[in-house]
Design a protein around this motif. Structure first.
Motif, PDB file in Angstrom:
ATOM      1  N   GLN A 366       0.846  -1.192   0.000  1.00 11.20           N
ATOM      2  CA  GLN A 366       0.000   0.000   0.000  1.00 11.20           C
ATOM      3  C   GLN A 366       0.881   1.242   0.000  1.00 11.20           C
ATOM      4  O   GLN A 366       2.026   1.204   0.466  1.00 11.20           O
ATOM      5  CB  GLN A 366      -0.896   0.054   1.247  1.00 11.20           C
ATOM      6  N   PHE A 367       0.326   2.351  -0.512  1.00 14.33           N
ATOM      7  CA  PHE A 367       1.057   3.612  -0.466  1.00 14.33           C
ATOM      8  C   PHE A 367       0.068   4.760  -0.387  1.00 14.33           C
ATOM      9  O   PHE A 367      -1.092   4.651  -0.768  1.00 14.33           O
ATOM     10  CB  PHE A 367       1.953   3.782  -1.702  1.00 14.33           C
ATOM     11  N   LYS A 368       0.556   5.883   0.114  1.00 14.09           N
ATOM     12  CA  LYS A 368      -0.238   7.109   0.118  1.00 14.09           C
ATOM     13  C   LYS A 368       0.715   8.298   0.218  1.00 14.09           C
ATOM     14  O   LYS A 368       1.648   8.294   1.034  1.00 14.09           O
ATOM     15  CB  LYS A 368      -1.223   7.135   1.289  1.00 14.09           C
ATOM     16  N   PHE A 369       0.473   9.307  -0.620  1.00 11.47           N
ATOM     17  CA  PHE A 369       1.230  10.557  -0.577  1.00 11.47           C
ATOM     18  C   PHE A 369       0.393  11.606   0.150  1.00 11.47           C
ATOM     19  O   PHE A 369      -0.789  11.772  -0.151  1.00 11.47           O
ATOM     20  CB  PHE A 369       1.525  11.065  -1.990  1.00 11.47           C
ATOM     21  N   ILE A 370       1.004  12.317   1.074  1.00 10.12           N
ATOM     22  CA  ILE A 370       0.338  13.416   1.777  1.00 10.12           C
ATOM     23  C   ILE A 370       1.204  14.660   1.646  1.00 10.12           C
ATOM     24  O   ILE A 370       2.320  14.700   2.173  1.00 10.12           O
ATOM     25  CB  ILE A 370       0.108  13.095   3.263  1.00 10.12           C
ATOM     26  N   GLN A 371       0.701  15.682   0.940  1.00 15.16           N
ATOM     27  CA  GLN A 371       1.439  16.931   0.840  1.00 15.16           C
ATOM     28  C   GLN A 371       1.104  17.778   2.061  1.00 15.16           C
ATOM     29  O   GLN A 371      -0.002  18.281   2.207  1.00 15.16           O
ATOM     30  CB  GLN A 371       1.101  17.693  -0.447  1.00 15.16           C
ATOM     31  N   GLU A 372       2.080  17.939   2.942  1.00  9.46           N
ATOM     32  CA  GLU A 372       1.859  18.641   4.203  1.00  9.46           C
ATOM     33  C   GLU A 372       2.116  20.143   4.093  1.00  9.46           C
ATOM     34  O   GLU A 372       1.568  20.931   4.860  1.00  9.46           O
ATOM     35  CB  GLU A 372       2.752  18.043   5.295  1.00  9.46           C
ATOM     36  N   SER A 373       2.973  20.529   3.158  1.00  7.50           N
ATOM     37  CA  SER A 373       3.264  21.946   2.934  1.00  7.50           C
ATOM     38  C   SER A 373       3.818  22.069   1.521  1.00  7.50           C
ATOM     39  O   SER A 373       3.933  21.090   0.787  1.00  7.50           O
ATOM     40  CB  SER A 373       4.282  22.462   3.963  1.00  7.50           C
ATOM     41  N   LEU A 418       4.090   1.593   7.775  1.00  6.28           N
ATOM     42  CA  LEU A 418       2.980   1.145   8.612  1.00  6.28           C
ATOM     43  C   LEU A 418       2.648  -0.315   8.329  1.00  6.28           C
ATOM     44  O   LEU A 418       3.052  -0.873   7.306  1.00  6.28           O
ATOM     45  CB  LEU A 418       1.740   2.002   8.340  1.00  6.28           C
ATOM     46  N   GLU A 419       1.914  -0.916   9.236  1.00  4.81           N
ATOM     47  CA  GLU A 419       1.413  -2.274   8.970  1.00  4.81           C
ATOM     48  C   GLU A 419       0.234  -2.233   8.022  1.00  4.81           C
ATOM     49  O   GLU A 419       0.004  -3.144   7.235  1.00  4.81           O
ATOM     50  CB  GLU A 419       1.016  -2.970  10.282  1.00  4.81           C
ATOM     51  N   VAL A 420      -0.549  -1.160   8.115  1.00  2.00           N
ATOM     52  CA  VAL A 420      -1.681  -0.964   7.216  1.00  2.00           C
ATOM     53  C   VAL A 420      -1.997   0.524   7.182  1.00  2.00           C
ATOM     54  O   VAL A 420      -1.838   1.224   8.186  1.00  2.00           O
ATOM     55  CB  VAL A 420      -2.915  -1.784   7.676  1.00  2.00           C
ATOM     56  N   ILE A 421      -2.407   1.028   6.017  1.00  2.00           N
ATOM     57  CA  ILE A 421      -2.798   2.427   5.899  1.00  2.00           C
ATOM     58  C   ILE A 421      -4.303   2.518   6.140  1.00  2.00           C
ATOM     59  O   ILE A 421      -5.085   1.889   5.417  1.00  2.00           O
ATOM     60  CB  ILE A 421      -2.447   2.995   4.519  1.00  2.00           C
ATOM     61  N   PRO A 422      -4.741   3.251   7.152  1.00  2.00           N
ATOM     62  CA  PRO A 422      -6.172   3.318   7.459  1.00  2.00           C
ATOM     63  C   PRO A 422      -6.938   4.112   6.412  1.00  2.00           C
ATOM     64  O   PRO A 422      -6.373   5.003   5.762  1.00  2.00           O
ATOM     65  CB  PRO A 422      -6.215   4.016   8.818  1.00  2.00           C
ATOM     66  N   PRO A 423      -8.218   3.811   6.239  1.00  2.00           N
ATOM     67  CA  PRO A 423      -9.035   4.585   5.292  1.00  2.00           C
ATOM     68  C   PRO A 423      -9.357   5.963   5.834  1.00  2.00           C
ATOM     69  O   PRO A 423      -9.144   6.246   7.018  1.00  2.00           O
ATOM     70  CB  PRO A 423     -10.310   3.736   5.158  1.00  2.00           C
ATOM     71  N   ASP A 424      -9.866   6.828   4.969  1.00  2.00           N
ATOM     72  CA  ASP A 424     -10.308   8.148   5.395  1.00  2.00           C
ATOM     73  C   ASP A 424     -11.603   8.019   6.198  1.00  2.00           C
ATOM     74  O   ASP A 424     -12.184   6.934   6.311  1.00  2.00           O
ATOM     75  CB  ASP A 424     -10.532   9.039   4.169  1.00  2.00           C
ATOM     76  N   LYS A 425     -12.074   9.137   6.715  1.00  2.00           N
ATOM     77  CA  LYS A 425     -13.283   9.112   7.543  1.00  2.00           C
ATOM     78  C   LYS A 425     -14.505   8.611   6.785  1.00  2.00           C
ATOM     79  O   LYS A 425     -15.440   8.076   7.371  1.00  2.00           O
ATOM     80  CB  LYS A 425     -13.554  10.516   8.111  1.00  2.00           C
ATOM     81  N   ASN A 426     -14.512   8.796   5.459  1.00  2.00           N
ATOM     82  CA  ASN A 426     -15.665   8.358   4.671  1.00  2.00           C
ATOM     83  C   ASN A 426     -15.600   6.882   4.299  1.00  2.00           C
ATOM     84  O   ASN A 426     -16.440   6.386   3.563  1.00  2.00           O
ATOM     85  CB  ASN A 426     -15.805   9.213   3.400  1.00  2.00           C
ATOM     86  N   GLY A 427     -14.587   6.172   4.804  1.00  2.00           N
ATOM     87  CA  GLY A 427     -14.464   4.743   4.533  1.00  2.00           C
ATOM     88  C   GLY A 427     -13.600   4.408   3.337  1.00  2.00           C
ATOM     89  O   GLY A 427     -13.185   3.268   3.170  1.00  2.00           O
ATOM     90  N   LYS A 428     -13.340   5.398   2.480  1.00  2.00           N
ATOM     91  CA  LYS A 428     -12.504   5.174   1.310  1.00  2.00           C
ATOM     92  C   LYS A 428     -11.046   5.496   1.644  1.00  2.00           C
ATOM     93  O   LYS A 428     -10.728   6.027   2.705  1.00  2.00           O
ATOM     94  CB  LYS A 428     -12.960   6.063   0.146  1.00  2.00           C
TER      95      LYS A 428
END
Length: 441
Positions: A366-373, A418-428
């Motif tokens: 799994q992967f996810k990019f988060i632009q923090e600034s 991480l062991e797993v990337i959690p979903p967003d608040k909307n479940g996705k």
């Protein structure tokens, strides 16, 4: 057909519409074009009587006679979520007596602000019938088959309730569980239920299926391989496809759609192209100037919705396509148009380029990019438990190299394993998120 169906008759109407829909994907392309063109004209005749759309006809000097093919829809203005939000609010406010007969639904908000939209009981029956036939495309039998699924926000089914009378006789069997349990060791219970129930079809969100697959790998659990399974609500990238097929088998079919349009595109197991549900939808691809193209924005028209139709609706994703004998097929679905990387002193750029990076190396689940600034990019990664071809350091080095090729030294990269990337608040779960407020740009 302008009438309101009583809710208690909805199942009857669902069956009625199911009988009218294709149960197998048609191969006669001349037939597909002729039927789709006829349905386009019928829809536009109906839309001409709806004030919201009549205004658009008049402003562009159009009439229903200008629309006889899917391609003719390019003449009509694109409809955005903002347009629909205003229209639906107006309809709701001026029709208080009709509200009880309507279903008010909402999108997940994964593209920004959620859209609340109205659906009549007739339209709801069509949506349900359409989904059943999508499963049938892939080989599911609605009477004899067994379905293992999750509780959706639209259909509040109590997982604790037992089978209905019909299900006790062995028809339309299904087991429904809550995806809230698909975290931590709760995943073990879901896998146990899956193994015991042995369904023909498994329908979960993509991120939940990935979590199940990774949990089973880490704990050496056997996981039942259903004949068919579909990751709903989220797109399937190449990396995810590999993870899923290793755990759940070769029965993956990818059904694309949205809450507001219903399922409109399907890729059957083993097929390269996605088929557009030609009897219920038109899916065109537009460039930035709203001209037809093969690589661009996904624009959907619902042919079955006659009360609150969505015409030339910009769903928010991009795709590539090919046209064969006048019929459009989808080659790939690429992601959100509004997934944009923000830059301090230059225009925004598409995050789609980021999504391609993980496909260049193995060993990631799994992967996810988060632009923090403007100068900080956090990258969340999950290691594939069964693939040690590269170390974490080698994977990070690969990401740094590819990010430098895209953005030079613009971003400082921060890696979280991480062991797993959690979903967003909307479940996705979206693969890119920008935390810079719009007003900051």
């Amino acid at each position: 057909m302008a009438f309101v169906i009583e809710k208690k008759l909805k199942n009857v109407m669902t069956f009625y519409y199911l009988m009218k829909l294709d149960k197998k994907i048609p191969t006669d392309r001349a037939f597909i074009r002729k039927r789709q063109g006829k349905k386009v004209h019928e829809l536009m005749e109906r839309a001409y009587k709806i004030p919201f759309y009549r205004k658009r006809f008049d402003e562009n000097h159009l009439t229903p006679d200008d629309f006889h093919t899917p391609e003719d829809l390019v003449k009509f203005p694109v409809t955005t979520r903002a347009d629909l939000r205003l229209w639906m609010q107006e309809e709701y406010e001026k029709n208080p007596k009709k509200r009880k007969s309507w279903t008010i639904l909402s999108t997940s908000g994964s593209s920004g602000v959620p859209l609340k939209f109205i659906q009549t009981q007739r339209e709801s029956a069509c949506v349900d019938a359409n989904w059943i036939r999508v499963l049938m495309y892939a080989g599911y039998h609605p009477l004899r088959g067994k379905l293992f699924s999750f509780v959706t926000s639209h259909k509040k089914i109590d997982p604790k309730k037992g089978d209905s009378i019909i299900q006790k006789f062995g028809f339309m069997r299904r087991k429904v569980v809550s995806e809230d349990n698909c975290v931590g060791d709760g995943i073990r219970d879901i896998i146990k239920d899956l193994n015991e129930y042995k369904p023909d079809v498994l329908c979960f969100r993509r991120n939940c299926l990935v979590r199940m697959a990774l949990y089973a790998k880490r704990h050496n659990l056997k996981i039942y391989k259903p004949k068919l399974y579909t990751p709903v609500s989220e797109m399937v990238d190449d990396m995810t496809r590999k993870i899923l097929t290793e755990s759940f088998g070769d029965g993956l079919f990818d059904a694309y759609g949205s809450s507001e349009t219903g399922s409109c595109i399907i890729q059957l197991p083993g097929e390269e192209l996605y088929y557009i549900n030609s009897d219920t939808h038109v899916v065109n691809i537009y460039d930035e100037d709203n001209r037809l193209t093969d690589d661009g924005r996904v624009i959907v028209t619902t042919l079955f919705k006659k009360d609150f139709p969505f015409i030339n609706y910009e769903i928010g994703d991009r795709a590539t396509s090919v046209t064969l004998d006048g019929v459009r097929y989808i080659k790939s679905i690429q992601g959100r148009v509004n997934d944009l990387v923000k830059h301090e002193n230059s225009p925004e750029t598409s995050a789609l380029y980021l999504m391609k990076i993980p496909n260049g190396i193995v060993g990631i689940a799994q992967f996810k990019f988060i632009q923090e600034s403007y100068h900080d990019m956090r990258i969340l990664l999950v290691k594939d438990p069964n693939n040690n071809a590269h170390t974490k350091e080698e994977i990070e080095s690969f990401f740094r190299k590819k990010m430098a090729e895209l953005f030079n030294d613009e971003f400082t990269l921060h890696f979280d394993w991480l062991e797993v990337i959690p979903p967003d608040k909307n479940g996705k779960m979206r693969c890119f998120a920008c935390e810079i407020p719009d007003e900051a740009h």
